[in-house]
Motif scaffolding. Structure first.
Motif, PDB file in Angstrom:
ATOM      1  N   ILE A 130       0.465  -1.139   0.062  1.00 35.58           N
ATOM      2  CA  ILE A 130       0.204   0.187  -0.440  1.00 35.58           C
ATOM      3  C   ILE A 130       0.896   1.528   0.043  1.00 35.58           C
ATOM      4  CG2 ILE A 130      -0.154  -0.092   2.544  1.00 35.58           C
ATOM      5  CD1 ILE A 130      -3.233   0.543   2.135  1.00 35.58           C
ATOM      6  N   PHE A 131       1.890   0.801   0.248  1.00 37.45           N
ATOM      7  CA  PHE A 131       2.759   2.081   0.592  1.00 37.45           C
ATOM      8  C   PHE A 131       4.012   1.967  -0.360  1.00 37.45           C
ATOM      9  CE2 PHE A 131       7.274   4.022   0.801  1.00 37.45           C
ATOM     10  CZ  PHE A 131       7.600   4.899   1.634  1.00 37.45           C
ATOM     11  N   ALA A 132       3.682   1.508  -0.963  1.00 33.09           N
ATOM     12  CA  ALA A 132       4.304   1.349  -2.906  1.00 33.09           C
ATOM     13  C   ALA A 132       3.173   2.149  -3.808  1.00 33.09           C
ATOM     14  CB  ALA A 132       4.967   0.695  -3.330  1.00 33.09           C
ATOM     15  N   ILE A 133       2.528   1.658  -3.669  1.00 30.96           N
ATOM     16  CA  ILE A 133       0.724   2.503  -4.578  1.00 30.96           C
ATOM     17  C   ILE A 133       0.802   3.615  -4.007  1.00 30.96           C
ATOM     18  CG2 ILE A 133      -1.278   2.092  -4.876  1.00 30.96           C
ATOM     19  CD1 ILE A 133      -1.084  -0.559  -4.438  1.00 30.96           C
ATOM     20  N   SER A 134       0.192   4.148  -3.000  1.00 28.18           N
ATOM     21  CA  SER A 134       0.052   5.460  -2.981  1.00 28.18           C
ATOM     22  C   SER A 134       1.087   6.305  -3.282  1.00 28.18           C
ATOM     23  CB  SER A 134      -0.322   5.120  -1.290  1.00 28.18           C
ATOM     24  OG  SER A 134      -1.316   4.226  -0.806  1.00 28.18           O
ATOM     25  N   LEU A 135       2.465   5.687  -3.327  1.00 29.99           N
ATOM     26  CA  LEU A 135       3.848   6.711  -3.014  1.00 29.99           C
ATOM     27  C   LEU A 135       3.581   6.592  -4.511  1.00 29.99           C
ATOM     28  CD1 LEU A 135       6.289   8.416  -2.511  1.00 29.99           C
ATOM     29  CD2 LEU A 135       7.439   6.341  -2.157  1.00 29.99           C
ATOM     30  N   THR A 136       3.741   5.983  -5.503  1.00 33.71           N
ATOM     31  CA  THR A 136       3.737   5.890  -6.906  1.00 33.71           C
ATOM     32  C   THR A 136       2.882   7.190  -7.273  1.00 33.71           C
ATOM     33  OG1 THR A 136       4.547   3.368  -7.405  1.00 33.71           O
ATOM     34  CG2 THR A 136       3.623   4.624  -8.877  1.00 33.71           C
ATOM     35  N   VAL A 137       1.511   6.778  -7.045  1.00 36.63           N
ATOM     36  CA  VAL A 137       0.320   7.785  -7.662  1.00 36.63           C
ATOM     37  C   VAL A 137       0.820   9.082  -6.848  1.00 36.63           C
ATOM     38  CG1 VAL A 137      -1.939   8.582  -7.231  1.00 36.63           C
ATOM     39  CG2 VAL A 137      -1.273   6.085  -7.213  1.00 36.63           C
ATOM     40  N   LEU A 138       1.616   9.260  -5.923  1.00 37.70           N
ATOM     41  CA  LEU A 138       1.864  10.665  -5.587  1.00 37.70           C
ATOM     42  C   LEU A 138       2.270  11.893  -6.090  1.00 37.70           C
ATOM     43  CD1 LEU A 138       0.903  11.022  -2.094  1.00 37.70           C
ATOM     44  CD2 LEU A 138      -0.421  11.117  -3.496  1.00 37.70           C
ATOM     45  N   VAL A 139       3.543  10.276  -6.684  1.00 33.99           N
ATOM     46  CA  VAL A 139       4.860  10.684  -7.980  1.00 33.99           C
ATOM     47  C   VAL A 139       4.062  10.980  -9.178  1.00 33.99           C
ATOM     48  CG1 VAL A 139       7.263   9.908  -8.524  1.00 33.99           C
ATOM     49  CG2 VAL A 139       6.556   9.788  -6.129  1.00 33.99           C
TER      50      VAL A 139
ATOM     51  N   ASN B 219       1.295  12.546 -10.138  1.00 36.39           N
ATOM     52  CA  ASN B 219       0.980  13.258 -10.338  1.00 36.39           C
ATOM     53  C   ASN B 219       1.781  15.075  -9.700  1.00 36.39           C
ATOM     54  OD1 ASN B 219      -1.503  14.783  -9.132  1.00 36.39           O
ATOM     55  ND2 ASN B 219      -0.941  15.879  -7.592  1.00 36.39           N
ATOM     56  N   ASN B 220       2.661  14.697  -8.821  1.00 34.94           N
ATOM     57  CA  ASN B 220       3.875  15.667  -9.016  1.00 34.94           C
ATOM     58  C   ASN B 220       4.644  15.923 -10.342  1.00 34.94           C
ATOM     59  OD1 ASN B 220       2.427  15.793  -5.941  1.00 34.94           O
ATOM     60  ND2 ASN B 220       4.416  14.734  -5.167  1.00 34.94           N
ATOM     61  N   TYR B 221       4.619  14.950 -10.996  1.00 27.60           N
ATOM     62  CA  TYR B 221       5.851  15.003 -12.209  1.00 27.60           C
ATOM     63  C   TYR B 221       4.265  15.094 -12.963  1.00 27.60           C
ATOM     64  CZ  TYR B 221      10.072  13.063 -10.465  1.00 27.60           C
ATOM     65  OH  TYR B 221      11.233  12.743  -9.939  1.00 27.60           O
ATOM     66  N   TRP B 222       3.814  15.065 -12.873  1.00 23.47           N
ATOM     67  CA  TRP B 222       2.709  15.492 -14.222  1.00 23.47           C
ATOM     68  C   TRP B 222       2.074  16.895 -13.967  1.00 23.47           C
ATOM     69  CZ3 TRP B 222      -2.628  17.184 -14.563  1.00 23.47           C
ATOM     70  CH2 TRP B 222      -2.623  16.811 -15.876  1.00 23.47           C
ATOM     71  N   THR B 223       2.081  17.633 -13.394  1.00 21.22           N
ATOM     72  CA  THR B 223       1.785  18.692 -12.346  1.00 21.22           C
ATOM     73  C   THR B 223       2.142  19.687 -12.767  1.00 21.22           C
ATOM     74  OG1 THR B 223      -0.119  18.512 -10.648  1.00 21.22           O
ATOM     75  CG2 THR B 223       0.664  20.303 -10.331  1.00 21.22           C
ATOM     76  N   SER B 224       3.260  18.885 -12.549  1.00 18.42           N
ATOM     77  CA  SER B 224       5.029  20.227 -12.665  1.00 18.42           C
ATOM     78  C   SER B 224       5.621  20.183 -14.421  1.00 18.42           C
ATOM     79  CB  SER B 224       6.514  19.373 -11.455  1.00 18.42           C
ATOM     80  OG  SER B 224       7.551  20.085 -11.935  1.00 18.42           O
ATOM     81  N   TYR B 225       5.550  19.084 -14.552  1.00 26.78           N
ATOM     82  CA  TYR B 225       5.691  19.181 -15.857  1.00 26.78           C
ATOM     83  C   TYR B 225       4.036  20.073 -16.808  1.00 26.78           C
ATOM     84  CZ  TYR B 225       5.257  17.286 -21.214  1.00 26.78           C
ATOM     85  OH  TYR B 225       5.056  17.643 -22.003  1.00 26.78           O
ATOM     86  N   LYS B 226       2.559  19.632 -16.975  1.00 25.54           N
ATOM     87  CA  LYS B 226       2.045  20.445 -16.997  1.00 25.54           C
ATOM     88  C   LYS B 226       2.224  22.150 -16.830  1.00 25.54           C
ATOM     89  CE  LYS B 226      -0.974  18.184 -19.116  1.00 25.54           C
ATOM     90  NZ  LYS B 226      -1.022  18.379 -20.714  1.00 25.54           N
ATOM     91  N   LYS B 227       2.779  23.106 -15.613  1.00 28.00           N
ATOM     92  CA  LYS B 227       3.469  24.060 -15.286  1.00 28.00           C
ATOM     93  C   LYS B 227       4.353  24.594 -16.530  1.00 28.00           C
ATOM     94  CE  LYS B 227       1.543  24.432 -10.554  1.00 28.00           C
ATOM     95  NZ  LYS B 227       1.872  24.159  -9.536  1.00 28.00           N
TER      96      LYS B 227
END
Length: 227
Positions: free
Chosen positions: A200-209, A211-219
């Motif tokens: 569950i740690f791996a899944i949650s961390l993967t989703v957040l990472v 999202n953060n990379y995608w948001t940063s890329y869009k910005k």
């Protein structure tokens, strides 16, 4: 060690379905609420975000009162031979209730940051409210919506208290990863609990990472930074 992977599949199924429902429900409610300035806004907003501050077991008890066999919704469904309690459907409902406030508040905050002049310009050019929302509002609020979706996904995946109240812990049917961790720990199966914690740690961390990379890329793309 005989390891049962069914909690993973149940958690993924419940989380994905709940997140999809929360996504559209959050957009549908956050947008009109961001434009509503009536005297009841504070009350409505408080009701919608209440599950965020309530203990999950209290939220689960409220759901139980509604969809249980003696609840109004439960009694109505029983007329058609449908029983939601102690099924994975109940787990989906529990996840929606506890995670919705995250989607709602974060998305509404993103909507409120949009320059109203842009929206007014789109309306002046003859765009319908449907087009204004999907082609102007949502793209402008995309980073906030993405963050809200990721947080909601993670919250659904980690939901425990409300799920246990309304869905129970039925192996292969309603036992999600958090519930599996709890009962493995209670049963002294620390090795099993550690495996589920790692998953569950791996899944949650993967989703957040992601999202953060995608948001940063869009910005970066929006402001022309980099490359």
């Amino acid at each position: 060690m005989n390891f049962d992977f069914s909690p993973a599949w149940i958690s993924i199924k419940v989380t994905v379905i709940a997140t999809i429902i929360i996504f559209f429900l959050g957009l549908a409610i956050a947008w009109p609420m961001s434009n509503y300035n009536g005297k009841w806004k504070g009350v409505i907003d408080s009701v919608l975000t209440l599950p965020l501050v309530l203990p999950p077991t209290v939220a689960g008890f409220g759901i139980l009162l509604l969809i249980g066999k003696r609840g109004p919704i439960g009694q109505f469904l029983s007329l058609f031979g449908v029983n939601i309690i102690f099924s994975w459907y109940a787990a989906v409902i529990a996840a929606i209730v506890v995670a919705f406030p995250l989607m709602y508040k974060t998305t509404m905050g993103a909507f409120e940051q949009i320059d109203t002049n842009i929206i007014s310009a789109a309306r002046t050019l003859g765009a319908s409210e449907w087009k204004v929302f999907w082609q102007v509002v949502v793209p402008l609020a995309r980073p906030g919506i993405a963050a809200a979706t990721a947080l909601s996904f993670a919250r659904c995946l980690g939901e425990f208290g409300a799920t246990l109240m309304v869905a129970g812990s039925i192996p292969g049917k309603t036992e999600t990863i958090p519930i599996a961790i709890y009962f493995a720990t209670q049963g002294g199966q620390m090795d099993v609990a550690m495996i589920w914690v790692a998953i569950i740690f791996a899944i949650s961390l993967t989703v957040l990472v992601i999202n953060n990379y995608w948001t940063s890329y869009k910005k970066k793309g929006r402001y022309g930074v980099g490359g």
